[in-house]
Design an enzyme around this catalytic site. Structure first.
Site: not given
Length: 399
Positions: A226, A268, A311
């Site tokens: 990620e 991710k 996000g």
């Protein structure tokens, strides 16, 4: 095992071309061969694939199964405290336990959720009924995962950027987490567009992710890779795309150098969107077009699953964007790994009151089902509440 070892690449002595200011795509194979020709063959021998190779592939495929995604509930205790404070609760272990119990015990959650990322406290915690959180998840056919990074700290010598710590002692911690029942791991680092990103910050992020991934696989944990590209900024979608291309090129260069098995990882990434403060907004179709172009140009098809982070998008926006990306077949399982975009309305509905638990769980299940449909490309957006449309962007967000 043959397919697993197909992507196990030998470590290359060539440094990152992008860091040297050159395109990753312009690397000349002949130069690598020339360098290797002066090295004894034994020096190039890499260690055999993880003893867990077959299990890693199976775990990754289980999580990346049709109509399923990941529930991220790995907020640090401090961040969890902020969530609790938003509904008027103190940040106590009992309150954190009560909220986490609500999440993991939602009846039927496993119909839509295949993995749950936990904070370390949660991995060793029991529900309010005295059952281990891990056992409750497994009973719902949800694979337990664990956040293993130790957070962001300032990166000296950069443009006021950050790097992620936590490699020290990671091997012993991941081994212990496996024994406790975890089967995948997560490491979140960030890249900031308004502050650069500098070549130093991108290289540090990519190298840290690669070392973490190799160590996790060696302990039997599927690593979620990620590198979050923060939404902060006024930049347009093209700028986000350019940065994302560079970041993912760097990440896969170092994953290969560290002999990470691509069939045993999950990604991710951030969706490719304009900065949160940009005047021009993007439609779900535009987000899907840019994001899928990025994936096709940078992500090997050997990777089984791409589990997007939200996000700071609203619950509705995150679901619509995911649905748009699944309107045509992809070589990977394109799904979600959402925290706030799954839990925001659920948390508000609960409000810390026992009598609201069922209603909150129903909201969670509805949100999980919506994203399950989006993973299948069948989400319609009907019946969404006004709360689901509320943006959750926080400038300089920490996890």
């Amino acid at each position: 095992m043959a397919s697993s070892t197909a992507t196990m690449l030998k470590a290359s002595p060539v440094k990152s071309d992008w860091v040297k200011g050159q395109s990753l795509l312009l690397r000349q194979p002949s130069s690598v061969s020339a360098i290797r020709s002066h090295v004894a063959p034994s020096a190039l021998t890499v260690r055999a694939a993880s003893a867990y190779a077959d299990e890693l592939v199976k775990t990754a495929k289980t999580i990346a199964s049709p109509g399923h995604g990941i529930m991220a509930m790995d907020e640090s205790n401090a961040t969890c405290g902020k969530r609790l404070a938003s509904i008027g609760l103190e940040n106590t272990e009992a309150n954190r336990q009560a909220y986490r119990t609500l999440l993991v015990s939602a009846p039927g959650l496993g119909q839509y959720i295949s993995g749950a990322i936990l904070f370390e406290e949660t991995l060793y915690q029991s529900t309010t009924d005295g059952k281990k959180m891990v056992d409750v998840l497994v009973e719902q056919n949800i694979v337990p995962g664990i956040k293993v990074d130790k957070g962001l700290v300032p990166l000296v010598g950069s443009y006021d950027e950050s790097w992620c710590q936590g490699l020290d002692g990671l091997a012993s911690r991941t081994a212990a987490y496996y024994q406790q029942g975890a089967r995948f791991a997560k490491w979140r680092t960030v890249v900031s567009i308004p502050n650069g990103p500098s070549a130093l910050a991108v290289k540090e992020a990519a190298w840290g992710l690669a070392r973490y991934a190799a160590i996790s696989q060696d302990s039997g944990l599927v690593p979620i890779v990620e590198p979050e590209i923060m939404l902060d900024g006024e930049h347009g979608i093209d700028r986000t795309y350019d940065v994302a291309e560079k970041v993912w090129a760097e990440v896969f260069f170092y994953l290969a150098q560290n002999n990470v098995m691509f069939e045993g990882i999950l990604l991710k990434p951030s969706m490719v969107t304009p900065g949160a403060e940009a005047t021009d907004r993007a439609t779900p179709e535009q987000v899907a077009s840019y994001t899928l172009k990025l994936l096709r140009n940078r992500i090997p098809p050997a990777v089984p699953g791409i589990m997007f982070l939200s996000g700071g998008q609203s619950e509705l926006e995150a679901t619509l964007n995911l649905n748009a990306m699944n309107q045509a077949p992809n070589p990977w399982h394109v799904s979600f790994s959402y925290a706030r975009a799954l839990q925001n309305t659920c948390l508000k509905t609960w409000g810390g009151k026992e009598e609201n638990v069922k209603a909150a769980q129903d909201i969670l299940l509805a949100r999980a089902k919506a994203n399950s449909l989006a993973q299948l490309g069948k989400y319609t957006g009907e019946g969404e509440s006004e709360e689901a449309k509320e943006g959750m962007f926080v400038k300089g967000y920490t996890y």
